[in-house]
Design a protein around this motif. Structure first.
Motif, short mmCIF file in Angstrom:
data_model
loop_
_atom_site.label_atom_id
_atom_site.label_comp_id
_atom_site.label_asym_id
_atom_site.label_seq_id
_atom_site.Cartn_x
_atom_site.Cartn_y
_atom_site.Cartn_z
N SER A 1 -4.22 -7.70 10.89
CA SER A 1 -5.21 -7.76 9.80
C SER A 1 -5.63 -6.35 9.38
N GLU A 2 -5.40 -5.35 10.25
CA GLU A 2 -5.81 -3.98 9.93
C GLU A 2 -4.66 -3.17 9.33
N LEU A 3 -3.46 -3.71 9.35
CA LEU A 3 -2.26 -2.89 9.04
C LEU A 3 -2.41 -2.10 7.74
N ASN A 4 -2.87 -2.79 6.68
CA ASN A 4 -2.83 -2.15 5.36
C ASN A 4 -3.79 -0.97 5.24
N THR A 5 -4.72 -0.84 6.20
CA THR A 5 -5.58 0.37 6.17
C THR A 5 -5.22 1.30 7.33
N ALA A 6 -4.90 0.70 8.48
CA ALA A 6 -4.67 1.54 9.67
C ALA A 6 -3.38 2.35 9.56
N ILE A 7 -2.33 1.77 8.96
CA ILE A 7 -1.04 2.49 8.92
C ILE A 7 -1.12 3.69 7.97
N PRO A 8 -1.61 3.54 6.73
CA PRO A 8 -1.75 4.72 5.88
C PRO A 8 -2.63 5.79 6.53
N ALA A 9 -3.71 5.34 7.21
CA ALA A 9 -4.60 6.31 7.85
C ALA A 9 -3.87 7.03 8.98
N LEU A 10 -3.06 6.28 9.72
CA LEU A 10 -2.34 6.88 10.85
C LEU A 10 -1.30 7.88 10.35
N LEU A 11 -0.63 7.55 9.24
CA LEU A 11 0.35 8.48 8.68
C LEU A 11 -0.34 9.77 8.23
N ASP A 12 -1.53 9.62 7.69
CA ASP A 12 -2.30 10.79 7.24
C ASP A 12 -2.70 11.65 8.45
N THR A 13 -3.08 10.97 9.54
CA THR A 13 -3.44 11.69 10.77
C THR A 13 -2.24 12.45 11.32
N ILE A 14 -1.08 11.81 11.29
CA ILE A 14 0.14 12.47 11.78
C ILE A 14 0.41 13.72 10.94
N GLN A 15 0.28 13.58 9.62
CA GLN A 15 0.52 14.73 8.72
C GLN A 15 -0.40 15.89 9.09
N LYS A 16 -1.67 15.59 9.27
CA LYS A 16 -2.66 16.63 9.57
C LYS A 16 -2.42 17.24 10.96
N VAL B 1 0.86 -1.21 0.00
CA VAL B 1 0.00 0.00 0.00
C VAL B 1 0.89 1.26 0.00
N ASP B 2 2.07 1.11 -0.65
CA ASP B 2 2.98 2.25 -0.89
C ASP B 2 3.46 2.96 0.37
N VAL B 3 3.57 2.24 1.46
CA VAL B 3 4.18 2.82 2.67
C VAL B 3 5.70 2.60 2.57
N ARG B 4 6.46 3.65 2.84
CA ARG B 4 7.92 3.54 2.79
C ARG B 4 8.40 3.02 4.15
N VAL B 5 8.68 1.69 4.19
CA VAL B 5 8.93 0.99 5.45
C VAL B 5 10.27 0.27 5.42
N VAL B 6 10.96 0.26 6.57
CA VAL B 6 12.17 -0.55 6.70
C VAL B 6 12.07 -1.34 8.00
N SER B 7 12.89 -2.42 8.11
CA SER B 7 12.99 -3.14 9.39
C SER B 7 14.42 -2.96 9.88
N ASP B 8 14.56 -2.83 11.19
CA ASP B 8 15.90 -2.61 11.74
C ASP B 8 16.31 -3.87 12.49
N LEU B 9 16.97 -4.78 11.76
CA LEU B 9 17.35 -6.08 12.33
C LEU B 9 18.81 -6.08 12.76
N ARG B 10 19.41 -4.89 12.93
CA ARG B 10 20.83 -4.83 13.29
C ARG B 10 21.08 -5.62 14.57
N GLU B 11 22.11 -6.47 14.51
CA GLU B 11 22.48 -7.26 15.70
C GLU B 11 23.33 -6.38 16.61
N GLY B 12 23.22 -6.66 17.90
CA GLY B 12 24.14 -6.00 18.83
C GLY B 12 23.67 -4.64 19.29
#
Ligand SMILES: O=C1CCCN[C@@H]1CCCn1cnc2cc(F)c(F)cc2c1=O
Ligand SMILES: [Mg+2]
Length: 517
Positions: free
Chosen positions: A391-406, A330-341
């Motif tokens: 199960s909600e991620l693909n709608t809740a995350i874009p919505a949350l990012l939009d809320t943060i922007q506003k 859903v075009d969210v720019r996401v990374v995971s931080d799996l750095r050890e240590g």
């Protein structure tokens, strides 16, 4: 890598430098006033550029590239235009060890570079309107203390230069561009701006009138010019001989007198990045608007202890990769931080410095409960957490990012509004400035009064602080920022018009004044 060790409220300029460095936005350079834009800030500029470029193309503007260099004769083509700027021009004097016959300027802006070619290329009214833009960098050898993004000796910008048959057509485009500048600030950078016209004293002297978007930096209470769209009138076309035949000419006589074209020029620079950082950043570092930030979401594994088996850890990391795919879909720019240590806490601090809008924590607890623990960067820590079902991620995350922007925009707008106050008594003016406000004055719009206001507000600041003004630091004198298009209700008769007790002129308009950058 430690956090910011000063507070935004107590040592703002040190805070600003640390936030940019530790947020990985830029690095310093050995030539004063020059900085390196690292990927995190380049990404913001690229987003601004893509958004603006698409829209000016819809207005019929084409991009082009003119040379970086301007010969001395060409730059000095019109004394009037350059005289006030001569000290800022950077010159090339040698090729290798060979001294050049005539020194060559590095463009500080491109009017004198482009307009001789406008005169050459524009012959008939059918060649109008001509609308060209450059995405480039320019050099101005500023004397005042440099500030990253806000005042640098080289900066990246766009400069649009258009030519029109009529004043009306030019005037329409000036405002179309100004609206786009306001939209960049408000929709992309979550920064509120006030649109208005510059006074005669503050406008581009070579032009006819200047329109501007003015920002406000709460931490210092200073206004800041965000971008300018000038109507040049026929000043430059008369200087450079850019004329067309009058399309309505009937007689041979009428056909002879050529019409000087009406021109605009408009510019917005990487200053936008500095304004965004200054407004949204806090004592934990950058706070980035989701719309322009390189990384919107970071997923950090938690609860990974030494006693966890390798296959359990691998399974958890695999689940995290799955979460990433859901968000990328859903075009969210996401990374995971799996750095050890590095501990989760260390990672949280690192991504908070970078201003990443949303952090998702994912460990055995989340996995078992099929949820993620989300943390919003723009809220105080204790209010920032929530649980979101996978199960909600693909709608809740874009919505949350939009809320943060506003929310970022709304908070900044509330601060701007609450620190913009109407002054009707002169004695209230300087105290209001000292309280980090910008002020609306009923102003007579004369330059003499502006000078008076600037110098008396500077003087009272010096008297109060006992510290003389450092010529290279931002002035303590208040200047006019703009005459807002959106004027408060009518001018009150009898009120000292421009806050200047010695002024006996009639008040003409409400004018926004403030200390500025
Ligand atoms: O502000 C804009 C928008 C983009 C195109 N230019 C206009 C006006 C620029 C005004 N200006 C601003 N700064 C300058 C600095 C110089 F060293 C110099 F030689 C000339 C100028 C100068 O003309
Ligand atoms: Mg300047």
């Amino acid at each position: 890598l430690i956090g910011i060790d000063v507070s935004k409220d107590t040592d703002f300029s040190e805070w600003y430098q640390q936030v940019l460095l530790k947020g990985d936005m830029l690095d310093y350079y050995d030539i004063s006033g020059c900085y390196i834009l690292k990927p995190a800030s380049q990404f913001v500029w690229d987003e601004v550029r893509a958004w603006f470029d698409l829209r000016i193309k819809r207005l019929g503007v084409k991009n082009c590239s003119f040379p970086l260099f301007v010969s001395e004769d060409v730059l000095n083509r019109e004394k009037a235009h350059i005289e006030g700027f001569a000290a800022e021009v950077a010159w090339v004097t040698h090729g290798g060890s060979t001294k050049l016959e005539k020194k060559i300027a590095i463009r500080p802006t491109s009017e004198t570079v482009m307009y001789p070619y406008y005169a050459k290329w524009i012959q008939s009214y059918r060649d109008l309107p001509l609308k060209l833009n450059q995405w480039n960098s320019v050099v101005r050898w500023e004397f005042k203390h440099p500030q990253p993004f806000l005042r640098t000796r080289e900066f990246h910008w766009q400069e649009g230069h258009t030519a029109h048959l009529t004043e009306a057509e030019a005037g329409e485009e000036v405002l179309q561009i100004l609206d786009l500048y306001a939209d960049i600030y408000e929709q992309l950078l979550a920064v509120p701006v006030i649109k208005g016209r510059k006074t005669e004293k503050e406008k581009f002297a070579g032009g006819y009138y200047t329109t501007t978007v003015e920002g406000y930096i709460p931490a210092t209470g200073r206004g800041i010019q965000g971008g300018t769209s000038h109507c040049l009138g026929q000043n430059f076309s008369k200087m450079f001989g850019i004329t067309v035949q009058d399309p309505n000419a009937k007689t041979e006589e009428e056909k002879k007198n050529a019409l000087h074209v009406w021109q605009n020029s408009w510019g917005l620079s990487t200053r936008v990045i500095g304004v965004m950082v200054m407004i949204h950043g806090d004592d934990r570092g950058l706070v980035m608007p989701p719309r322009v930030v390189e990384t919107q979401v970071v997923i950090v594994p938690v609860g990974v202890t030494a006693k966890m088996s390798d296959e359990d850890k691998d399974a958890l990391y695999k689940e995290i990769e799955g979460l990433k795919e859901v968000l990328k879909a859903v075009d969210v720019r996401v990374v995971s931080d799996l750095r050890e240590g590095y501990s989760p806490g260390w990672k949280f601090n690192d991504w908070e410095l970078k201003g990443t809008p949303l952090r998702l924590e994912f460990g055995p607890g989340e996995s078992k409960g099929h949820f993620v623990t989300a943390s919003r960067r723009d809220l105080p820590k204790e209010e920032s957490k929530s649980q979101i079902a996978i199960s909600e991620l693909n709608t809740a995350i874009p919505a949350l990012l939009d809320t943060i922007q506003k929310d970022l925009f709304n908070r900044a707008e509330a601060k701007y509004k609450s620190h913009t106050i109407k002054i009707t008594k002169w004695e209230d003016f300087v105290p209001a400035l000292n309280d980090k406000n910008v002020c609306l004055l009923q102003h007579c719009l004369t330059e003499a009064c502006e000078d008076q206001i600037k110098e008396s507000s500077a003087r009272s600041a010096e008297e109060q602080s006992g510290v003389p003004q450092d010529e290279r630091a931002p002035s303590m004198g208040a200047k006019s920022l703009c005459i807002p298009f959106d004027q408060p209700e009518g001018i009150e008769k009898g009120v000292t018009p421009c806050g200047n007790p010695k002024c006996s002129n009639k008040a003409e308009a409400w004018c926004l004044f403030g200390r500025s950058y």
